[in-house]
Scaffold this motif. Structure first.
Motif, PDB file in Angstrom:
ATOM      1  N   TYR A   1       0.818  -1.180   0.096  1.00  0.00           N
ATOM      2  CA  TYR A   1      -0.056  -0.151   0.182  1.00  0.00           C
ATOM      3  C   TYR A   1       0.776   1.358   0.067  1.00  0.00           C
ATOM      4  CZ  TYR A   1      -3.489  -3.376   1.587  1.00  0.00           C
ATOM      5  OH  TYR A   1      -4.566  -4.368   1.598  1.00  0.00           O
ATOM      6  N   ARG A   2       0.581   2.515  -0.582  1.00  0.00           N
ATOM      7  CA  ARG A   2       1.096   3.633  -0.668  1.00  0.00           C
ATOM      8  C   ARG A   2       0.696   4.523   0.578  1.00  0.00           C
ATOM      9  NH1 ARG A   2       0.314   8.881  -2.287  1.00  0.00           N
ATOM     10  NH2 ARG A   2      -1.440   8.171  -3.410  1.00  0.00           N
ATOM     11  N   LEU A   3       1.343   4.781   1.448  1.00  0.00           N
ATOM     12  CA  LEU A   3       0.941   5.554   2.710  1.00  0.00           C
ATOM     13  C   LEU A   3       0.588   6.818   2.374  1.00  0.00           C
ATOM     14  CD1 LEU A   3       0.606   5.144   5.986  1.00  0.00           C
ATOM     15  CD2 LEU A   3       2.812   6.111   6.212  1.00  0.00           C
ATOM     16  N   ILE A   4      -0.672   7.272   2.615  1.00  0.00           N
ATOM     17  CA  ILE A   4      -0.797   8.869   2.316  1.00  0.00           C
ATOM     18  C   ILE A   4      -0.950   9.388   3.789  1.00  0.00           C
ATOM     19  CG2 ILE A   4      -2.740  10.427   1.680  1.00  0.00           C
ATOM     20  CD1 ILE A   4      -3.786   7.997   0.185  1.00  0.00           C
TER      21      ILE A   4
ATOM     22  N   GLY B   1     -20.490  17.852  11.256  1.00  0.00           N
ATOM     23  CA  GLY B   1     -19.846  18.303  12.427  1.00  0.00           C
ATOM     24  C   GLY B   1     -18.243  18.526  11.840  1.00  0.00           C
ATOM     25  N   ARG B   2     -17.640  19.108  12.856  1.00  0.00           N
ATOM     26  CA  ARG B   2     -16.131  19.615  12.639  1.00  0.00           C
ATOM     27  C   ARG B   2     -15.258  18.184  12.779  1.00  0.00           C
ATOM     28  NH1 ARG B   2     -13.305  25.199  13.871  1.00  0.00           N
ATOM     29  NH2 ARG B   2     -14.780  25.705  11.928  1.00  0.00           N
ATOM     30  N   TYR B   3     -14.313  18.316  11.905  1.00  0.00           N
ATOM     31  CA  TYR B   3     -13.322  16.821  11.974  1.00  0.00           C
ATOM     32  C   TYR B   3     -12.022  17.663  11.662  1.00  0.00           C
ATOM     33  CZ  TYR B   3     -17.250  13.987  10.730  1.00  0.00           C
ATOM     34  OH  TYR B   3     -18.563  13.280  10.550  1.00  0.00           O
ATOM     35  N   ASP B   4     -10.953  17.226  12.334  1.00  0.00           N
ATOM     36  CA  ASP B   4      -9.536  17.617  12.420  1.00  0.00           C
ATOM     37  C   ASP B   4      -9.103  16.619  11.053  1.00  0.00           C
ATOM     38  OD1 ASP B   4      -9.612  19.391  14.439  1.00  0.00           O
ATOM     39  OD2 ASP B   4      -9.266  17.947  15.993  1.00  0.00           O
ATOM     40  N   VAL B   5      -8.252  17.727  10.130  1.00  0.00           N
ATOM     41  CA  VAL B   5      -8.150  16.582   8.816  1.00  0.00           C
ATOM     42  C   VAL B   5      -6.426  16.215   9.127  1.00  0.00           C
ATOM     43  CG1 VAL B   5      -7.211  16.965   6.361  1.00  0.00           C
ATOM     44  CG2 VAL B   5      -9.410  18.226   7.347  1.00  0.00           C
ATOM     45  N   LEU B   6      -6.455  14.646   8.892  1.00  0.00           N
ATOM     46  CA  LEU B   6      -5.108  14.214   9.012  1.00  0.00           C
ATOM     47  C   LEU B   6      -4.463  13.867   7.809  1.00  0.00           C
ATOM     48  CD1 LEU B   6      -6.531  11.683  11.837  1.00  0.00           C
ATOM     49  CD2 LEU B   6      -5.395  13.864  12.201  1.00  0.00           C
ATOM     50  N   GLY B   7      -5.071  13.655   6.935  1.00  0.00           N
ATOM     51  CA  GLY B   7      -4.603  13.664   5.564  1.00  0.00           C
ATOM     52  C   GLY B   7      -5.706  13.618   4.339  1.00  0.00           C
TER      53      GLY B   7
ATOM     54  N   ILE C   1     -12.937  14.069  -3.242  1.00  0.00           N
ATOM     55  CA  ILE C   1     -11.597  14.193  -2.521  1.00  0.00           C
ATOM     56  C   ILE C   1     -11.962  13.271  -0.990  1.00  0.00           C
ATOM     57  CG2 ILE C   1     -10.259  15.871  -0.983  1.00  0.00           C
ATOM     58  CD1 ILE C   1     -11.319  18.161  -2.775  1.00  0.00           C
ATOM     59  N   TYR C   2     -10.925  12.442  -0.936  1.00  0.00           N
ATOM     60  CA  TYR C   2     -10.886  11.522   0.109  1.00  0.00           C
ATOM     61  C   TYR C   2     -10.354  12.089   1.385  1.00  0.00           C
ATOM     62  CZ  TYR C   2     -12.598   8.358  -3.384  1.00  0.00           C
ATOM     63  OH  TYR C   2     -13.173   7.775  -4.550  1.00  0.00           O
ATOM     64  N   VAL C   3     -10.969  12.379   2.353  1.00  0.00           N
ATOM     65  CA  VAL C   3     -10.518  12.978   3.708  1.00  0.00           C
ATOM     66  C   VAL C   3     -10.153  11.976   4.901  1.00  0.00           C
ATOM     67  CG1 VAL C   3     -10.662  14.910   5.168  1.00  0.00           C
ATOM     68  CG2 VAL C   3     -11.617  14.803   2.879  1.00  0.00           C
ATOM     69  N   PHE C   4      -9.081  11.841   5.538  1.00  0.00           N
ATOM     70  CA  PHE C   4      -8.870  11.115   6.801  1.00  0.00           C
ATOM     71  C   PHE C   4      -8.868  12.091   7.801  1.00  0.00           C
ATOM     72  CE2 PHE C   4      -5.243   9.079   9.152  1.00  0.00           C
ATOM     73  CZ  PHE C   4      -6.076   7.915   9.689  1.00  0.00           C
TER      74      PHE C   4
END
Lengths: 161, 153
Positions: free
Chosen positions: A70-73, B68-74, B84-87
């Motif tokens: 897997y490529r780590l994001i 809600g509000r989320y802190d974006v990690l990636g 746009i995929y958000v972690f």
């Protein structure tokens, strides 16, 4: 009182599904007339319960990551629970990234964190079948997409050109 | 897309097994051994298939995340898939969450700028609003610099 499925988590919904299926199977085996209406209702409910449960699983980290590269994001380590959360790209198998979680020792995480000197971080997840995951960095060289005259999407001629 | 199709096919198989069990409820001649065997097999499939499917859907992005509000990690921008995929993680949450929000060029360019100059940014949050558009939830990224532009003047 109507049940608000949004407030129930997926685990509860799947347990309810097992209960409903148990009623249906019991009604088939035991053959009591009074059980049949109950089984019909349970069967009808169990047609929909897994769908609600599966919709509820979306967005949550998968604790059983499939073995592979897997490529780590991005990643996050929770020191209290000693869990490592990985936001990864499946490297061509699918365009949608995934979020995985796994139990990970703090010392192993620190050791891994010191070796992030690759520009494209590719991780290999391995499972020893005992639920313990091993993560190693792989020296990955991305494919040269400009080789052999390959054309990018934006370079392709349009029908109107 | 193929994963979605596979999911639909497997769920249809699950529905078919439940329908088979419905039929078995009303069949009087249940003493035949092959009918009992088939019922037992279909019962096991109906019990286990949702768990197998759940393992496949866990980790996938949620296209309808709770507001809600989320802190974006990636994040990962998929222009082709218009997403746009958000972690991200809610401040009071115990584990990260995987969101899918509609692609917007302005947002994607801003995120690209952040990725190139991470040191000048302090925190990124995303506000997911209860309203949703045709393509997904209404959202706004809040990108906070370490030093605000006004302070530099």
């Amino acid at each position: 009182m109507p049940i608000d499925f949004a407030t129930l988590n997926w685990g509860t919904l799947l347990i309810a599904h097992i209960a409903c299926m148990a009623v249906v199977l019991t009604a088939i085996v035991v053959r009591r007339r009074w059980l049949k209406p109950l089984a019909v209702v349970s069967g009808a409910v169990s047609l929909w319960l897994p769908l609600f449960a599966l919709l509820d699983t979306l967005g949550l980290p998968n604790p059983y990551p499939p073995v592979g590269d897997y490529r780590l994001i991005s990643s996050k380590y929770d020191q209290d629970s000693e869990r490592l959360y990985l936001f990864v790209d499946t490297m061509g198998r699918d365009s949608t990234p995934r979020v995985y979680s796994m139990h990970f020792d703090k010392t192993r995480y620190d050791r891994m964190d010191q070796n992030t000197d690759y520009s494209a971080v590719v991780m290999r997840l391995g499972n020893d079948a005992g639920g313990d995951y091993e993560v190693v960095y792989v020296d990955y060289e991305p494919p040269d997409l400009l080789k052999d005259g390959m054309m990018r999407g934006w370079q392709a001629p349009r029908e109107t050109d | 897309m193929s994963e979605l199709l596979l999911f639909i096919v497997i769920y249809a198989l699950y529905a078919a097994t439940v329908c088979f069990l419905f039929v078995m409820l009303f069949i009087r001649e249940f003493r035949r051994w092959w009918l009992r065997g088939a019922t037992f097999a279909f019962g096991l499939i109906a019990l286990g298939l949702p768990f197998w499917l759940a393992n496949g859907t866990l980790g996938h992005p949620d296209p309808w995340p709770p507001p809600g509000r989320y802190d974006v990690l990636g994040w990962d921008v998929d222009e082709g898939g218009s997403a746009i995929y958000v972690f991200a993680m809610q401040p009071e949450g115990s584990e990260p969450y995987h969101l899918r929000v509609p692609f917007e060029l302005g947002t994607a360019l801003k995120l690209q700028e952040v990725a190139q100059e991470t040191s000048i940014y302090k925190q990124i949050t995303i506000d997911v609003r209860p309203e949703s558009t045709e393509h997904g939830p209404d959202y706004a990224f809040n990108i906070e610099r370490v030093f605000k532009v006004d302070e530099l003047r």
